[in-house]
Design an enzyme around this catalytic site. Structure first.
Site, PDB file in Angstrom:
ATOM      1  N   TYR A  67       1.452  -1.685   0.430  1.00 34.93           N
ATOM      2  CA  TYR A  67      -0.351  -0.152  -0.120  1.00 34.93           C
ATOM      3  C   TYR A  67       1.011   1.416   0.095  1.00 34.93           C
ATOM      4  CZ  TYR A  67      -4.114  -2.802  -0.434  1.00 34.93           C
ATOM      5  OH  TYR A  67      -5.626  -3.223  -0.806  1.00 34.93           O
ATOM      6  N   GLN A 105     -14.857   2.640  -8.069  1.00 38.28           N
ATOM      7  CA  GLN A 105     -13.937   1.084  -7.177  1.00 38.28           C
ATOM      8  C   GLN A 105     -12.193   1.844  -6.747  1.00 38.28           C
ATOM      9  OE1 GLN A 105     -15.367  -2.760  -8.754  1.00 38.28           O
ATOM     10  NE2 GLN A 105     -16.200  -1.187 -10.773  1.00 38.28           N
ATOM     11  N   VAL A 107      -9.336   3.664  -5.294  1.00 40.97           N
ATOM     12  CA  VAL A 107      -8.787   3.820  -4.180  1.00 40.97           C
ATOM     13  C   VAL A 107      -7.736   5.912  -4.212  1.00 40.97           C
ATOM     14  CG1 VAL A 107      -9.574   2.326  -2.634  1.00 40.97           C
ATOM     15  CG2 VAL A 107      -6.962   2.596  -4.535  1.00 40.97           C
ATOM     16  N   ASP A 108      -7.916   5.468  -5.722  1.00 41.42           N
ATOM     17  CA  ASP A 108      -6.208   6.691  -5.865  1.00 41.42           C
ATOM     18  C   ASP A 108      -6.912   7.837  -5.938  1.00 41.42           C
ATOM     19  OD1 ASP A 108      -7.830   7.183  -8.660  1.00 41.42           O
ATOM     20  OD2 ASP A 108      -6.932   5.703  -9.260  1.00 41.42           O
ATOM     21  N   HIS A 125     -14.426   1.836  -2.408  1.00 46.88           N
ATOM     22  CA  HIS A 125     -13.500   1.121  -2.219  1.00 46.88           C
ATOM     23  C   HIS A 125     -12.786   1.485  -1.441  1.00 46.88           C
ATOM     24  CE1 HIS A 125     -14.441  -2.465  -5.256  1.00 46.88           C
ATOM     25  NE2 HIS A 125     -15.345  -2.903  -4.081  1.00 46.88           N
ATOM     26  N   CYS A 133      -7.503   3.243  12.584  1.00 48.41           N
ATOM     27  CA  CYS A 133      -6.903   1.804  14.016  1.00 48.41           C
ATOM     28  C   CYS A 133      -7.708   0.801  13.752  1.00 48.41           C
ATOM     29  CB  CYS A 133      -6.838   2.817  14.722  1.00 48.41           C
ATOM     30  SG  CYS A 133      -6.154   2.234  16.307  1.00 48.41           S
ATOM     31  N   CYS A 138     -11.059   1.708  19.340  1.00 46.49           N
ATOM     32  CA  CYS A 138     -10.576   2.947  18.621  1.00 46.49           C
ATOM     33  C   CYS A 138     -11.233   3.188  17.628  1.00 46.49           C
ATOM     34  CB  CYS A 138      -9.148   2.411  19.122  1.00 46.49           C
ATOM     35  SG  CYS A 138      -8.492   4.559  18.624  1.00 46.49           S
ATOM     36  N   SER A 241     -13.950  -5.091 -14.159  1.00 43.34           N
ATOM     37  CA  SER A 241     -13.748  -6.100 -15.563  1.00 43.34           C
ATOM     38  C   SER A 241     -15.681  -6.613 -14.803  1.00 43.34           C
ATOM     39  CB  SER A 241     -12.543  -7.363 -15.121  1.00 43.34           C
ATOM     40  OG  SER A 241     -12.395  -7.357 -12.775  1.00 43.34           O
ATOM     41  N   THR A 266     -11.238  -1.285 -22.758  1.00 44.57           N
ATOM     42  CA  THR A 266     -10.071  -2.256 -24.186  1.00 44.57           C
ATOM     43  C   THR A 266     -10.192  -2.991 -24.240  1.00 44.57           C
ATOM     44  OG1 THR A 266      -8.608  -2.260 -22.494  1.00 44.57           O
ATOM     45  CG2 THR A 266      -7.782  -0.717 -23.115  1.00 44.57           C
TER      46      THR A 266
HETATM   47  C1  BJW Z   1      -9.179  -0.746 -19.300  1.00 48.84           C
HETATM   48  C2  BJW Z   1      -8.433   0.374 -19.764  1.00 48.84           C
HETATM   49  C3  BJW Z   1      -8.115   1.154 -20.569  1.00 48.84           C
HETATM   50  C4  BJW Z   1      -7.496  -2.040 -19.008  1.00 48.84           C
HETATM   51  N1  BJW Z   1      -9.193   1.752 -20.660  1.00 48.84           N
HETATM   52  N2  BJW Z   1     -10.537  -0.463 -19.470  1.00 48.84           N
HETATM   53  C5  BJW Z   1     -17.068 -15.639  -1.755  1.00 48.84           C
HETATM   54  C6  BJW Z   1     -16.314 -15.516  -0.785  1.00 48.84           C
HETATM   55  C7  BJW Z   1     -15.522 -14.240  -0.105  1.00 48.84           C
HETATM   56  C8  BJW Z   1     -17.003 -13.460  -0.480  1.00 48.84           C
HETATM   57  C9  BJW Z   1     -17.091 -13.468  -1.880  1.00 48.84           C
HETATM   58  C10 BJW Z   1     -17.887 -14.479  -1.760  1.00 48.84           C
HETATM   59  N3  BJW Z   1     -18.019 -14.421  -3.631  1.00 48.84           N
HETATM   60  C11 BJW Z   1     -18.609 -13.032  -3.703  1.00 48.84           C
HETATM   61  C12 BJW Z   1     -18.110 -12.742  -2.038  1.00 48.84           C
HETATM   62  C13 BJW Z   1     -18.438 -10.728  -2.254  1.00 48.84           C
HETATM   63  C14 BJW Z   1     -16.538 -10.108  -2.620  1.00 48.84           C
HETATM   64  C15 BJW Z   1     -16.556 -10.623  -4.403  1.00 48.84           C
HETATM   65  O1  BJW Z   1     -17.411  -9.869  -5.177  1.00 48.84           O
HETATM   66  N4  BJW Z   1     -15.719 -11.716  -4.094  1.00 48.84           N
HETATM   67  C16 BJW Z   1     -16.001 -11.999  -5.532  1.00 48.84           C
HETATM   68  C17 BJW Z   1     -14.315 -11.921  -6.052  1.00 48.84           C
HETATM   69  C18 BJW Z   1     -15.999 -13.140  -5.816  1.00 48.84           C
HETATM   70  N5  BJW Z   1     -17.107  -8.786  -2.137  1.00 48.84           N
HETATM   71  C19 BJW Z   1     -16.557  -8.188  -1.255  1.00 48.84           C
HETATM   72  O2  BJW Z   1     -16.249  -9.322  -0.116  1.00 48.84           O
HETATM   73  C20 BJW Z   1     -16.910  -6.605  -1.160  1.00 48.84           C
HETATM   74  N6  BJW Z   1     -17.650  -6.987   0.327  1.00 48.84           N
HETATM   75  C21 BJW Z   1     -19.210  -7.316   0.639  1.00 48.84           C
HETATM   76  O3  BJW Z   1     -19.461  -7.621  -0.275  1.00 48.84           O
HETATM   77  O4  BJW Z   1     -19.481  -7.632   1.880  1.00 48.84           O
HETATM   78  C22 BJW Z   1     -20.596  -8.511   2.568  1.00 48.84           C
HETATM   79  C23 BJW Z   1     -19.867  -9.571   1.846  1.00 48.84           C
HETATM   80  C24 BJW Z   1     -18.525 -10.400   2.313  1.00 48.84           C
HETATM   81  C25 BJW Z   1     -18.169 -11.838   2.831  1.00 48.84           C
HETATM   82  C26 BJW Z   1     -18.972 -12.149   2.068  1.00 48.84           C
HETATM   83  C27 BJW Z   1     -20.302 -11.831   1.541  1.00 48.84           C
HETATM   84  C28 BJW Z   1     -20.854 -10.506   1.397  1.00 48.84           C
HETATM   85  C29 BJW Z   1     -15.630  -5.871  -0.927  1.00 48.84           C
HETATM   86  C30 BJW Z   1     -14.894  -5.847  -2.097  1.00 48.84           C
HETATM   87  C31 BJW Z   1     -13.439  -5.347  -1.916  1.00 48.84           C
HETATM   88  C32 BJW Z   1     -12.766  -5.229  -3.145  1.00 48.84           C
HETATM   89  N7  BJW Z   1     -11.634  -4.487  -2.750  1.00 48.84           N
HETATM   90  C33 BJW Z   1     -11.293  -3.908  -3.897  1.00 48.84           C
HETATM   91  C34 BJW Z   1      -9.503  -3.554  -3.216  1.00 48.84           C
HETATM   92  C35 BJW Z   1      -9.499  -2.710  -2.725  1.00 48.84           C
HETATM   93  C36 BJW Z   1      -8.344  -2.012  -2.148  1.00 48.84           C
HETATM   94  C37 BJW Z   1      -7.440  -1.939  -3.409  1.00 48.84           C
HETATM   95  O5  BJW Z   1      -6.939  -1.034  -4.165  1.00 48.84           O
HETATM   96  O6  BJW Z   1      -6.301  -2.346  -2.724  1.00 48.84           O
HETATM   97  O7  BJW Z   1     -11.114  -3.355  -4.959  1.00 48.84           O
HETATM   98  S1  BJW Z   1     -10.393  -5.780  -4.665  1.00 48.84           S
HETATM   99  C38 BJW Z   1      -9.630  -4.924  -5.863  1.00 48.84           C
HETATM  100  O8  BJW Z   1     -11.423  -5.524  -7.502  1.00 48.84           O
HETATM  101  C39 BJW Z   1     -10.504  -3.065  -5.526  1.00 48.84           C
HETATM  102  C40 BJW Z   1     -11.227  -2.819  -7.093  1.00 48.84           C
HETATM  103  O9  BJW Z   1     -12.214  -1.365  -6.801  1.00 48.84           O
HETATM  104  C41 BJW Z   1     -12.143  -3.633  -7.193  1.00 48.84           C
HETATM  105  C42 BJW Z   1     -12.440  -4.170  -9.001  1.00 48.84           C
HETATM  106  O10 BJW Z   1     -11.460  -4.332  -9.949  1.00 48.84           O
HETATM  107  P1  BJW Z   1     -11.676  -3.309 -11.404  1.00 48.84           P
HETATM  108  O11 BJW Z   1     -11.714  -1.529 -10.934  1.00 48.84           O
HETATM  109  O12 BJW Z   1     -12.438  -4.235 -11.911  1.00 48.84           O
HETATM  110  O13 BJW Z   1      -9.548  -3.830 -11.893  1.00 48.84           O
HETATM  111  P2  BJW Z   1      -9.636  -5.076 -12.185  1.00 48.84           P
HETATM  112  O14 BJW Z   1      -8.614  -4.909 -12.743  1.00 48.84           O
HETATM  113  O15 BJW Z   1     -10.845  -6.113 -12.805  1.00 48.84           O
HETATM  114  O16 BJW Z   1     -10.505  -5.020 -13.966  1.00 48.84           O
HETATM  115  C43 BJW Z   1      -9.564  -4.114 -15.172  1.00 48.84           C
HETATM  116  C44 BJW Z   1     -11.004  -3.589 -16.236  1.00 48.84           C
HETATM  117  O17 BJW Z   1      -9.855  -1.946 -17.281  1.00 48.84           O
HETATM  118  C45 BJW Z   1     -10.524  -4.885 -17.464  1.00 48.84           C
HETATM  119  O18 BJW Z   1     -11.964  -4.692 -17.087  1.00 48.84           O
HETATM  120  C46 BJW Z   1      -9.751  -3.998 -18.248  1.00 48.84           C
HETATM  121  O19 BJW Z   1      -9.870  -4.826 -19.841  1.00 48.84           O
HETATM  122  C47 BJW Z   1      -9.785  -3.121 -18.373  1.00 48.84           C
HETATM  123  N8  BJW Z   1      -9.354  -1.625 -19.100  1.00 48.84           N
HETATM  124  N9  BJW Z   1      -7.098  -0.613 -19.011  1.00 48.84           N
HETATM  125  C48 BJW Z   1     -10.432   0.875 -20.448  1.00 48.84           C
HETATM  126  N10 BJW Z   1      -7.227   2.192 -20.002  1.00 48.84           N
HETATM  127 ZN    ZN Z   2      -6.077   3.721  18.153  1.00 42.07          ZN
END
Ligand code: BJW
Ligand code: ZN
Length: 298
Positions: A67, A105, A107-108, A125, A133, A138, A241, A266
């Site tokens: 991070y 989504q 965090v930047d 996100h 903390c 806390c 995605s 893309t």
């Molecule tokens: C371009 C391009 C260009 C490239 N122009 N396009 C089974 C077990 C446990 C949990 C779960 C489960 N089943 C479901 C869940 C729930 C889970 C989940 O969804 N899991 C799935 C993976 C299955 N979700 C959660 O846990 C969420 N909380 C929740 O649901 O609470 C209730 C609950 C809890 C437990 C069970 C059930 C319910 C929380 C999700 C938090 C996600 N956090 C992250 C990290 C954040 C911090 C950080 O940044 O480090 O968020 S993960 C990561 O993925 C990040 C992103 O915001 C998120 C989405 O990714 P994104 O943005 O789509 O990126 P990519 O890389 O996937 O895609 C990029 C796209 O861009 C691609 O399509 C490229 O083609 C395209 N691209 N260049 C246009 N120039």
């Molecule tokens: Zn504290």
């Protein structure tokens, strides 16, 4: 002008309520890596494997180094014309008393670098520059902490980034030394950021897998989508995605309510790009280049 674009712009121009779901692809051309696929690696770790409470619990040193690097790369990055086009869309809709919501989504914090506070953009996100903390007892939260490095021991992540594109003179070949080739340092917990109130470990203010999203934002999004008096006309799905819940569920919900979909990515299925999927437009390419063109129709 391409027919798909023309049709989309006429529809957008007449829309009263629009939602944009934004993912990492929007910031890709600002130089920030996406999560999945070949780019989603950091030091040979899969980035999504580091975005979990378990990873932090097992190895806070590893996760803090990840991070710290994310904070540094985000601070060095500049918002792009895609971010600007979306902010212009918000302004345009507000000036016409129409409804608009950007669900990000990412965090930047790149939107906030253009304008510090935009009520219509929800960072579901969290944010890399918020610190929380880890103690249950806390509730210390610090927003807009841009200190880099957060502790002296986290300094090296910067150094590595600076040398990412160095020429490897020992082999006289040009190598693009990805940060994934540098080993992770082993840091003692005492060298990581700590809470100024209770001295427990601090963590990044982002939402990891299995954690709840900010409840106030989730409720506001639900109300925005479900409001029976004004059904969403359109959802823009930008650089994501669509693999992560609940963000991905919003698109289906809006479709079920009769809203149309426009994808900017893309990587899009050919059928969508060719206009063969009902109520869905697909614009294939860099969102930072496509959005300023597609949203310029008012
Ligand atoms: C371009 C391009 C260009 C490239 N122009 N396009 C089974 C077990 C446990 C949990 C779960 C489960 N089943 C479901 C869940 C729930 C889970 C989940 O969804 N899991 C799935 C993976 C299955 N979700 C959660 O846990 C969420 N909380 C929740 O649901 O609470 C209730 C609950 C809890 C437990 C069970 C059930 C319910 C929380 C999700 C938090 C996600 N956090 C992250 C990290 C954040 C911090 C950080 O940044 O480090 O968020 S993960 C990561 O993925 C990040 C992103 O915001 C998120 C989405 O990714 P994104 O943005 O789509 O990126 P990519 O890389 O996937 O895609 C990029 C796209 O861009 C691609 O399509 C490229 O083609 C395209 N691209 N260049 C246009 N120039
Ligand atoms: Zn504290």
């Amino acid at each position: 002008m391409n027919n798909q674009l023309k049709e989309f712009q006429i529809y957008l121009k007449n829309s009263k309520k629009v939602i944009a779901l934004v993912g990492a692809g929007l910031s890709a051309s600002s130089g920030l890596p996406v999560f999945r696929g070949s780019q989603g690696l950091w030091k040979n770790y899969n980035m999504i494997d580091l975005a979990t409470p378990d990873s932090f619990y097992i190895d806070p040193s590893l996760v803090w180094q990840f991070y710290s690097w994310r904070r540094y790369t985000s601070l060095k990055a500049q918002p792009n014309n895609g971010h600007r086009a979306l902010i212009n869309l918000v302004d345009e809709f507000k000036s016409k008393n129409r409804k608009v919501l950007i669900i990000s989504q990412n965090v930047d914090g790149l939107f906030n670098r253009i304008r510090p506070k935009i009520d219509e953009i929800y960072d579901i996100h969290g944010n890399l520059f918020t610190l929380k903390c880890t103690s249950f007892l806390c509730n210390y939260i610090e927003k807009n902490n841009f200190k880099q490095p957060l502790t002296p021991a986290l300094n090296e992540t910067e150094h590595e980034f600076e040398h990412e594109h160095e020429i490897d003179e020992s082999t006289t070949t040009t190598t693009k030394n990805s940060p994934k080739f540098h080993p992770v340092k082993s840091l003692d917990e005492s060298q990581l950021p700590h809470c100024p109130i209770c001295k427990s470990l601090l963590r990044p203010g982002v939402v990891w897998f299995g954690e709840s999203l900010p409840l106030d934002l989730i409720t506001k999004i639900d109300n925005f989508i479900e409001d029976e008096d004004s059904i969403p006309d359109l959802v823009l799905v930008i650089g994501t995605s669509g693999t992560v819940y609940p963000a991905n569920s919003y698109v289906e919900r809006i479709k079920l309510k009769g809203g149309k979909v426009a994808i900017f990515n893309t990587d899009i299925d050919d059928k969508i790009v060719q206009g063969q999927v009902n109520d869905t437009w697909g614009f294939k390419g860099d969102a930072a280049e496509l959005l300023p063109i597609a949203l310029d129709c008012f």
